[in-house]
Design an enzyme around this catalytic site. Structure first.
Site, short mmCIF file in Angstrom:
data_model
loop_
_atom_site.label_atom_id
_atom_site.label_comp_id
_atom_site.label_asym_id
_atom_site.label_seq_id
_atom_site.Cartn_x
_atom_site.Cartn_y
_atom_site.Cartn_z
N ARG A 1 13.95 -2.60 7.36
CA ARG A 1 13.00 -2.07 8.35
C ARG A 1 13.06 -2.94 9.59
NH1 ARG A 1 6.99 -0.37 6.37
NH2 ARG A 1 6.48 -1.24 8.40
N ARG B 1 11.51 -7.45 1.74
CA ARG B 1 11.72 -6.05 2.07
C ARG B 1 12.69 -5.90 3.25
NH1 ARG B 1 6.39 -2.77 3.49
NH2 ARG B 1 6.60 -3.79 5.49
N ARG C 1 -6.58 2.92 11.67
CA ARG C 1 -6.29 1.50 11.85
C ARG C 1 -7.17 0.85 12.90
NH1 ARG C 1 -0.85 1.80 9.89
NH2 ARG C 1 0.16 -0.22 9.90
N ARG D 1 1.88 -7.94 13.48
CA ARG D 1 1.25 -6.88 12.67
C ARG D 1 0.08 -7.45 11.87
NH1 ARG D 1 6.35 -5.47 9.78
NH2 ARG D 1 5.13 -4.10 8.41
N LYS E 1 0.82 -1.22 0.00
CA LYS E 1 0.00 0.00 0.00
C LYS E 1 0.85 1.27 0.00
CE LYS E 1 -0.95 -0.32 4.91
NZ LYS E 1 0.10 0.55 5.44
P1 ADP Z 1 2.57 -1.72 7.95
O1 ADP Z 1 1.24 -1.37 7.38
O2 ADP Z 1 3.47 -2.43 7.01
O3 ADP Z 1 2.48 -2.45 9.26
P2 ADP Z 1 3.22 1.17 8.45
O4 ADP Z 1 4.41 1.79 7.83
O5 ADP Z 1 1.89 1.62 7.97
O6 ADP Z 1 3.41 -0.40 8.26
O7 ADP Z 1 3.27 1.38 10.05
C1 ADP Z 1 4.40 1.02 10.79
C2 ADP Z 1 4.12 1.12 12.28
O8 ADP Z 1 3.78 2.47 12.63
C3 ADP Z 1 2.93 0.30 12.79
O9 ADP Z 1 3.28 -1.05 13.05
C4 ADP Z 1 2.58 1.05 14.08
O10 ADP Z 1 3.50 0.77 15.12
C5 ADP Z 1 2.81 2.50 13.67
N1 ADP Z 1 1.56 3.10 13.14
C6 ADP Z 1 1.35 3.55 11.88
N2 ADP Z 1 0.10 4.02 11.73
C7 ADP Z 1 -0.51 3.87 12.93
C8 ADP Z 1 -1.81 4.15 13.42
N3 ADP Z 1 -2.76 4.68 12.63
N4 ADP Z 1 -2.08 3.86 14.72
C9 ADP Z 1 -1.15 3.34 15.51
N5 ADP Z 1 0.09 3.02 15.11
C10 ADP Z 1 0.43 3.28 13.85
#
Ligand code: ADP
Length: 192
Positions: free
Chosen positions: A134, A128, A89, A145, A14
């Protein structure tokens, strides 16, 4: 200008799709994960608050995430349109976003969901991990996750589907094909 959300499990691509789609519509792609990673890189206070949650695959607490997003949406480039990636989320975050938009007399137009089978998600993330390093792309953290996505984020998709603004696109296959499908689906929905 369009106000859009892209959703999809970790590893669904995404973030990459968000960049391409946002460029097409001339709006900023706003990724809460990227915003957090920038804070961590710049060693800000917010970054040091977030890093422990991120590295264990947990959600950063709502008050931190929501305040950060509110600040980002107040920047000039996001005044009329944006593509959100990674927010909301949780069902609580849906309400927080609704409030932010109501304050601006705006509504959401479309929520785009990218789907992909679990095996493909895991494979992409492990690849990745090698390419980008990462720190949250290790197998136990990836599993956590994915689990949080199922338990906390699927209900967000259900809520948007009930509002009639959810679009789903197959996120497996070639990057370019998925981008084309996603843009076509979004344009169709925006024209209605
Ligand atoms: P992915 O979708 O691959 O898990 P993201 O880059 O979207 O990765 O997010 C990485 C991390 O950032 C999440 O695992 C969380 O710890 C934090 N994070 C991102 N967006 C949110 C959110 N809306 N609420 C809470 N934590 C978030």
């Amino acid at each position: 200008m369009a106000r859009l959300i892209i959703m999809g499990p970790p590893g669904s691509g995404k973030g990459t799709q968000a960049e391409h789609i946002a460029r097409h519509f001339g709006i900023p792609a706003i990724s809460t994960g990227e915003l957090f990673r920038t804070h961590v890189r710049n060693k800000t206070e917010l970054g040091s608050e977030a890093i422990g949650y991120m590295d264990s695959g947990e959600f950063v607490p709502d008050h931190v995430t929501t305040a950060m997003l509110r600040g980002r949406l107040e920047e000039a480039d996001a005044a009329d349109g944006f593509l959100l990636d990674g927010y909301p989320r949780t069902v609580i975050q849906i309400g927080a976003l609704d409030e932010m938009l109501a304050d601006r007399q705006q509504t959401l137009e479309v929520v785009l969901e990218l789907t992909a089978p679990d095996e493909e998600l895991l494979a992409r993330m492990l690849r990745r991990a090698q390419e980008q390093g990462r720190t949250d792309d290790t197998e136990p953290v990836i599993q956590r996750r994915l689990e949080l996505y199922r338990d906390e984020t699927q209900p967000v998709l259900t809520a948007y589907s009930q509002r009639g603004i959810l679009l789903s696109v197959d996120g497996s296959g070639q990057r370019e094909t998925i981008t084309k499908d996603a843009i076509a689906a979004l344009e169709g929905a925006l024209a209605r």
